[in-house]
Design an enzyme around this catalytic site. Structure first.
Site, short mmCIF file in Angstrom:
data_model
loop_
_atom_site.label_atom_id
_atom_site.label_comp_id
_atom_site.label_asym_id
_atom_site.label_seq_id
_atom_site.Cartn_x
_atom_site.Cartn_y
_atom_site.Cartn_z
N HIS A 97 0.66 -1.21 0.01
CA HIS A 97 0.12 -0.07 0.00
C HIS A 97 0.90 1.18 -0.04
O HIS A 97 0.72 1.93 -0.78
CB HIS A 97 -0.90 -0.08 1.11
CG HIS A 97 -1.88 1.25 1.30
ND1 HIS A 97 -3.14 1.15 1.07
CD2 HIS A 97 -1.46 2.52 1.83
CE1 HIS A 97 -3.59 2.49 1.27
NE2 HIS A 97 -2.39 3.45 1.89
N GLU A 98 1.77 1.19 0.99
CA GLU A 98 2.66 2.57 0.92
C GLU A 98 3.70 2.58 -0.27
O GLU A 98 4.01 3.76 -0.48
CB GLU A 98 3.43 2.59 2.33
CG GLU A 98 2.61 2.15 3.43
CD GLU A 98 1.74 3.64 3.66
OE1 GLU A 98 1.96 4.61 3.09
OE2 GLU A 98 0.80 3.44 4.58
N HIS A 129 1.71 4.32 -2.86
CA HIS A 129 1.87 5.92 -2.77
C HIS A 129 2.97 6.38 -3.41
O HIS A 129 2.82 7.58 -3.74
CB HIS A 129 1.71 6.15 -1.29
CG HIS A 129 0.33 6.08 -0.45
ND1 HIS A 129 -0.86 6.49 -1.29
CD2 HIS A 129 0.09 5.69 0.43
CE1 HIS A 129 -1.86 6.08 -0.43
NE2 HIS A 129 -1.55 5.81 0.67
N CYS A 167 -10.46 -2.18 -2.39
CA CYS A 167 -9.06 -1.97 -2.99
C CYS A 167 -8.10 -2.05 -1.71
O CYS A 167 -8.11 -1.62 -0.79
CB CYS A 167 -8.84 -0.90 -3.80
SG CYS A 167 -7.33 -0.49 -4.57
N HIS A 171 -5.31 7.25 -2.36
CA HIS A 171 -6.36 6.39 -1.69
C HIS A 171 -7.37 6.28 -2.55
O HIS A 171 -8.02 7.19 -3.13
CB HIS A 171 -6.82 7.03 -0.27
CG HIS A 171 -5.76 6.93 0.72
ND1 HIS A 171 -5.32 7.84 1.39
CD2 HIS A 171 -4.95 5.77 0.90
CE1 HIS A 171 -4.57 7.60 2.34
NE2 HIS A 171 -4.17 6.32 2.07
#
Length: 337
Positions: free
Chosen positions: A254-255, A258, A270, A264
């Site tokens: 996830h990170e 980014h 998701c 987001h």
């Protein structure tokens, strides 16, 4: 409980765009890839569902954000894109992740393998693990939870200095809790998208962190000097379980998402959904919705079938927790590829 649903037209536009050039780009995907992507706006899809909100404290409710469709992502002049010269993701372990060195090494190798599947096409490399003392960061005992914490912002500066020439990004991982500034209680992670560095803690993912019997509590910090890091010599590390590993894989991907410029997700269930608390993070699926998947594919250039064949291997241990979403997804994708 509340469900966030978008119309078929809205989802189609978010995925494909109305820009003729981006529509043409989408049409060049092979039949199997388009069939998978098109599931994003099929009401009867058994692969991609709407976002479900379970409480008012969930991310979308408490952190209103403008949604990012594929066109906005593609045209973002500030997003980072890998290149032949910057084609590696580096993982920097800070302190031990397991109770022993061998457990820690196996844990990190698993995270590396998972990242290689998730970001298929990029090289994932491990930097030599370092103790907390090597970062020269500030640290403290949290007033509320009485556990050790290290300063996230100062570790980012350390990672930036260590960033190799071929690095797309460098991500630090640790089993020690983080804080971004003195006034904050804690933070799961922090990143600098400009510098391509991030630091993420898995300390609160252990099953016992919020327990009254948590063994990582310290009553007082006995520090002889600003350079005395001896308190970390025998700091508490939770048992590495499949649940902790699952949570770690989700957070790490996830990170890093980014850092690629993915914001987001507010379209479908998701991995890139924001999360305000552990329960919400646990409810996120392991993988991306088609809209976010197209973003990542455009940045890296992988074929979906290749990506999911490799991802299948790394997701097998998670099925016993009922997390069959990605396994079904992978089998379906390979069968139509």
């Amino acid at each position: 409980m509340q469900t966030v649903r978008h119309s078929e037209h809205t989802l189609r536009t978010a995925l494909i765009s109305k820009n003729p050039a981006l529509v043409s780009q989408y049409e060049k995907l092979d039949a199997g890839e388009k069939r998978l992507m098109d599931k994003a706006f099929r009401p009867d899809s058994d692969l991609f569902g709407p976002i479900t909100l379970h409480s008012q404290s969930d991310w979308i409710t408490s952190h209103p954000e403008a949604p990012q469709d594929f066109e906005e992502f593609f045209n973002d002049p500030y997003r980072k894109t890998p290149s032949p010269q910057k084609h590696s993701i580096y993982i920097q372990c800070i302190g031990l992740l397991g109770n022993t060195r061998s457990i820690s090494e196996e844990y990190v190798k698993w995270l590396k393998g998972y990242c290689e599947a998730f970001f298929y096409g990029l090289t994932v490399k491990l930097l030599e693990p370092v103790p907390v003392s090597a970062t020269r960061c500030s640290f403290r005992i949290n007033d509320n939870t009485q556990n050790l914490q290290i300063h996230a912002g100062q570790i980012l500066k350390f990672l930036k200095k260590k960033k190799p020439e071929d690095a797309f990004c460098v991500v630090g991982i640790t089993m020690i809790d983080l804080y971004p500034r003195d006034s904050w209680n804690f933070v799961f992670g922090q990143a600098s998208l400009t510098d391509g560095v991030g630091i993420f803690s898995f300390a609160r993912y252990g099953s016992d962190f919020y327990s009254s019997h948590y063994e990582g509590k310290l009553k007082k910090l006995q520090k002889k000097s600003s350079s005395d890091y001896s308190v970390f010599d025998n700091y508490y590390v939770p048992e590495v379980t499949s649940v902790l590993l699952l949570r770690s894989c989700k957070t790490l991907t996830h990170e890093i998402g980014h850092i690629f410029g993915l914001r987001h997700c507010q379209w479908l269930a998701c991995l890139m959904q924001g999360s305000n608390h552990l329960e919400e993070a646990d409810q996120r699926p392991l993988d991306l919705c088609p809209i976010c998947l197209r973003k990542l594919q455009s940045a890296i250039g992988f074929h979906l079938k290749d990506r999911y064949k490799l991802a299948c291997f790394w997701c097998v241990p998670f099925d016993k927790h009922g997390l069959t979403f990605m396994t079904i997804f992978i089998k379906w994708n390979i069968s139509v590829g």
